[in-house]
Design a protein around this motif. Sequence first.
Motif, PDB file in Angstrom:
ATOM      1  N   MET A   1     -23.509   7.025 -20.260  1.00  0.00           N
ATOM      2  CA  MET A   1     -22.316   7.192 -21.095  1.00  0.00           C
ATOM      3  C   MET A   1     -21.067   7.203 -20.213  1.00  0.00           C
ATOM      4  O   MET A   1     -20.951   8.024 -19.308  1.00  0.00           O
ATOM      5  N   LEU A   2     -20.165   6.278 -20.468  1.00  0.00           N
ATOM      6  CA  LEU A   2     -18.926   6.171 -19.708  1.00  0.00           C
ATOM      7  C   LEU A   2     -17.947   7.246 -20.166  1.00  0.00           C
ATOM      8  O   LEU A   2     -17.647   7.363 -21.356  1.00  0.00           O
ATOM      9  N   SER A   3     -17.439   8.049 -19.232  1.00  0.00           N
ATOM     10  CA  SER A   3     -16.451   9.073 -19.583  1.00  0.00           C
ATOM     11  C   SER A   3     -15.053   8.553 -19.264  1.00  0.00           C
ATOM     12  O   SER A   3     -14.830   7.939 -18.220  1.00  0.00           O
ATOM     13  N   ILE A   4     -14.119   8.798 -20.187  1.00  0.00           N
ATOM     14  CA  ILE A   4     -12.788   8.191 -20.100  1.00  0.00           C
ATOM     15  C   ILE A   4     -11.704   9.243 -20.264  1.00  0.00           C
ATOM     16  O   ILE A   4     -11.788  10.109 -21.135  1.00  0.00           O
ATOM     17  N   VAL A   5     -10.664   9.144 -19.443  1.00  0.00           N
ATOM     18  CA  VAL A   5      -9.405   9.825 -19.687  1.00  0.00           C
ATOM     19  C   VAL A   5      -8.401   8.760 -20.105  1.00  0.00           C
ATOM     20  O   VAL A   5      -8.273   7.725 -19.446  1.00  0.00           O
ATOM     21  N   VAL A   6      -7.709   8.988 -21.212  1.00  0.00           N
ATOM     22  CA  VAL A   6      -6.707   8.053 -21.712  1.00  0.00           C
ATOM     23  C   VAL A   6      -5.321   8.642 -21.467  1.00  0.00           C
ATOM     24  O   VAL A   6      -5.078   9.817 -21.750  1.00  0.00           O
ATOM     25  N   LEU A   7      -4.411   7.813 -20.958  1.00  0.00           N
ATOM     26  CA  LEU A   7      -3.024   8.225 -20.727  1.00  0.00           C
ATOM     27  C   LEU A   7      -2.116   7.497 -21.712  1.00  0.00           C
ATOM     28  O   LEU A   7      -2.206   6.276 -21.856  1.00  0.00           O
ATOM     29  N   ILE A   8      -1.239   8.254 -22.380  1.00  0.00           N
ATOM     30  CA  ILE A   8      -0.342   7.678 -23.378  1.00  0.00           C
ATOM     31  C   ILE A   8       1.084   8.189 -23.161  1.00  0.00           C
ATOM     32  O   ILE A   8       1.302   9.183 -22.467  1.00  0.00           O
ATOM     33  N   SER A   9       2.037   7.484 -23.798  1.00  0.00           N
ATOM     34  CA  SER A   9       3.423   7.953 -23.788  1.00  0.00           C
ATOM     35  C   SER A   9       4.029   7.992 -25.184  1.00  0.00           C
ATOM     36  O   SER A   9       5.091   8.572 -25.369  1.00  0.00           O
ATOM     37  N   GLY A  10       3.372   7.336 -26.161  1.00  0.00           N
ATOM     38  CA  GLY A  10       3.997   7.180 -27.468  1.00  0.00           C
ATOM     39  C   GLY A  10       3.088   7.505 -28.630  1.00  0.00           C
ATOM     40  O   GLY A  10       2.419   8.536 -28.651  1.00  0.00           O
ATOM     41  N   GLY A  11       3.035   6.575 -29.575  1.00  0.00           N
ATOM     42  CA  GLY A  11       2.352   6.822 -30.843  1.00  0.00           C
ATOM     43  C   GLY A  11       0.844   6.867 -30.779  1.00  0.00           C
ATOM     44  O   GLY A  11       0.202   7.423 -31.675  1.00  0.00           O
ATOM     45  N   PRO A  28     -21.041   3.270 -26.159  1.00  0.00           N
ATOM     46  CA  PRO A  28     -21.485   3.862 -24.885  1.00  0.00           C
ATOM     47  C   PRO A  28     -20.372   4.495 -24.053  1.00  0.00           C
ATOM     48  O   PRO A  28     -20.433   4.490 -22.823  1.00  0.00           O
ATOM     49  N   ALA A  29     -19.351   5.028 -24.702  1.00  0.00           N
ATOM     50  CA  ALA A  29     -18.256   5.666 -23.972  1.00  0.00           C
ATOM     51  C   ALA A  29     -17.713   6.821 -24.789  1.00  0.00           C
ATOM     52  O   ALA A  29     -17.737   6.792 -26.019  1.00  0.00           O
ATOM     53  N   ARG A  30     -17.196   7.831 -24.103  1.00  0.00           N
ATOM     54  CA  ARG A  30     -16.596   8.983 -24.757  1.00  0.00           C
ATOM     55  C   ARG A  30     -15.294   9.351 -24.055  1.00  0.00           C
ATOM     56  O   ARG A  30     -15.220   9.339 -22.827  1.00  0.00           O
ATOM     57  N   ILE A  31     -14.285   9.691 -24.844  1.00  0.00           N
ATOM     58  CA  ILE A  31     -13.021  10.145 -24.280  1.00  0.00           C
ATOM     59  C   ILE A  31     -13.122  11.646 -24.032  1.00  0.00           C
ATOM     60  O   ILE A  31     -13.329  12.420 -24.969  1.00  0.00           O
ATOM     61  N   LEU A 177      -8.880  -3.942 -26.328  1.00  0.00           N
ATOM     62  CA  LEU A 177      -9.114  -2.781 -25.483  1.00  0.00           C
ATOM     63  C   LEU A 177     -10.466  -2.150 -25.778  1.00  0.00           C
ATOM     64  O   LEU A 177     -11.225  -1.820 -24.850  1.00  0.00           O
ATOM     65  N   VAL A 178     -10.790  -1.981 -27.045  1.00  0.00           N
ATOM     66  CA  VAL A 178     -12.093  -1.406 -27.411  1.00  0.00           C
ATOM     67  C   VAL A 178     -13.218  -2.286 -26.880  1.00  0.00           C
ATOM     68  O   VAL A 178     -14.209  -1.792 -26.325  1.00  0.00           O
ATOM     69  N   GLN A 179     -13.066  -3.597 -27.019  1.00  0.00           N
ATOM     70  CA  GLN A 179     -14.111  -4.504 -26.524  1.00  0.00           C
ATOM     71  C   GLN A 179     -14.215  -4.450 -25.005  1.00  0.00           C
ATOM     72  O   GLN A 179     -15.321  -4.476 -24.444  1.00  0.00           O
ATOM     73  N   ALA A 180     -13.069  -4.355 -24.316  1.00  0.00           N
ATOM     74  CA  ALA A 180     -13.093  -4.271 -22.856  1.00  0.00           C
ATOM     75  C   ALA A 180     -13.809  -3.004 -22.387  1.00  0.00           C
ATOM     76  O   ALA A 180     -14.619  -3.045 -21.448  1.00  0.00           O
ATOM     77  N   VAL A 181     -13.521  -1.886 -23.035  1.00  0.00           N
ATOM     78  CA  VAL A 181     -14.199  -0.629 -22.676  1.00  0.00           C
ATOM     79  C   VAL A 181     -15.700  -0.743 -22.943  1.00  0.00           C
ATOM     80  O   VAL A 181     -16.520  -0.292 -22.131  1.00  0.00           O
ATOM     81  N   LEU A 182     -16.056  -1.343 -24.053  1.00  0.00           N
ATOM     82  CA  LEU A 182     -17.469  -1.558 -24.368  1.00  0.00           C
ATOM     83  C   LEU A 182     -18.136  -2.411 -23.289  1.00  0.00           C
ATOM     84  O   LEU A 182     -19.236  -2.088 -22.809  1.00  0.00           O
ATOM     85  N   ASP A 183     -17.455  -3.480 -22.871  1.00  0.00           N
ATOM     86  CA  ASP A 183     -18.029  -4.368 -21.858  1.00  0.00           C
ATOM     87  C   ASP A 183     -18.116  -3.697 -20.495  1.00  0.00           C
ATOM     88  O   ASP A 183     -19.058  -3.940 -19.730  1.00  0.00           O
ATOM     89  N   ILE A 184     -17.152  -2.841 -20.169  1.00  0.00           N
ATOM     90  CA  ILE A 184     -17.226  -2.086 -18.913  1.00  0.00           C
ATOM     91  C   ILE A 184     -18.392  -1.105 -18.961  1.00  0.00           C
ATOM     92  O   ILE A 184     -19.172  -0.982 -18.006  1.00  0.00           O
ATOM     93  N   ALA A 185     -18.540  -0.421 -20.090  1.00  0.00           N
ATOM     94  CA  ALA A 185     -19.632   0.554 -20.236  1.00  0.00           C
ATOM     95  C   ALA A 185     -20.994  -0.121 -20.139  1.00  0.00           C
ATOM     96  O   ALA A 185     -21.946   0.443 -19.589  1.00  0.00           O
ATOM     97  N   ASN A 186     -21.077  -1.331 -20.678  1.00  0.00           N
ATOM     98  CA  ASN A 186     -22.347  -2.068 -20.660  1.00  0.00           C
ATOM     99  C   ASN A 186     -22.508  -2.934 -19.420  1.00  0.00           C
ATOM    100  O   ASN A 186     -23.465  -3.707 -19.329  1.00  0.00           O
ATOM    101  N   THR A 187     -21.579  -2.807 -18.473  1.00  0.00           N
ATOM    102  CA  THR A 187     -21.538  -3.551 -17.203  1.00  0.00           C
ATOM    103  C   THR A 187     -21.442  -5.065 -17.397  1.00  0.00           C
ATOM    104  O   THR A 187     -21.815  -5.835 -16.513  1.00  0.00           O
ATOM    105  N   HIS A 188     -20.942  -5.501 -18.543  1.00  0.00           N
ATOM    106  CA  HIS A 188     -20.642  -6.925 -18.716  1.00  0.00           C
ATOM    107  C   HIS A 188     -19.343  -7.286 -18.007  1.00  0.00           C
ATOM    108  O   HIS A 188     -19.117  -8.443 -17.659  1.00  0.00           O
ATOM    109  N   LEU A 189     -18.502  -6.299 -17.823  1.00  0.00           N
ATOM    110  CA  LEU A 189     -17.300  -6.416 -17.002  1.00  0.00           C
ATOM    111  C   LEU A 189     -17.459  -5.465 -15.828  1.00  0.00           C
ATOM    112  O   LEU A 189     -17.661  -4.267 -16.026  1.00  0.00           O
ATOM    113  N   THR A 190     -17.389  -6.006 -14.617  1.00  0.00           N
ATOM    114  CA  THR A 190     -17.548  -5.175 -13.425  1.00  0.00           C
ATOM    115  C   THR A 190     -16.222  -5.113 -12.682  1.00  0.00           C
ATOM    116  O   THR A 190     -15.744  -6.124 -12.165  1.00  0.00           O
TER     117      THR A 190
END
Length: 203
Positions: A1-11, A28-31, A177-190
């Motif tokens: 399970m990929l653990s994520i910190v998200v940084l925001i400035s707005g909405g 396969p990821a959790r914030i 963005l959701v797809q990119a995180v999914l692909d990183i979690a599944n190691t399709h994006l390294t």
Amino acid sequence: MLSIVVLISGGGSNLRALLEASTDAEFPARIVAVGSDTDAPGLAYAEQFGVPSFTVVPTAFADRASWGDELLTQVEQWSPDLVVCAGFMRILPPRFVRALSPNLINTHPALLPAFPGAHAVRDALATGVTETGVTVHIVDEGVDTGPVLVQQAVPVLPGDSEHDLHERIKTVERELLVQAVLDIANTHLTLTDHLKSNATPGS
């Protein structure tokens, strides 16, 4: 399970998309935490989804480096596998970037390297292009200059206002963005492979 910190400035619309995706037990990821540089409206989404949040305001520090060090301390206490800048509108200090790279990604409302910076949608319209889009990229020490992970085009329609075009871009941005995180979690994006492929020979 990929653990994520998200940084925001707005909405926080990108944050919300990630939070909603992560409610699926199969995702396969959790914030684990949400951070901001201001009292951002999007922090309400963290509260709504029961995710801890923190705020590190730059004006409370003597300089940008000190602010960045405290932001890094707040991020690292969660030991995330990935940090996502989702509408985070400040340039991160070099020490912060070096500590987290390449596991530090950002979304940008243009097809980089075209139209970097804070006014990408306005700049695209001013130039008269017929197509712009969204980029998810690794953050480096420059401004929107890091290795590109994924991109998706968005047409510029006749009569588009900056608001209209930006709203269409945001819709694509959330999905990409959701797809990119999914692909990183599944190691399709390294991320390390992208960093190596974009390295300058001899560097």
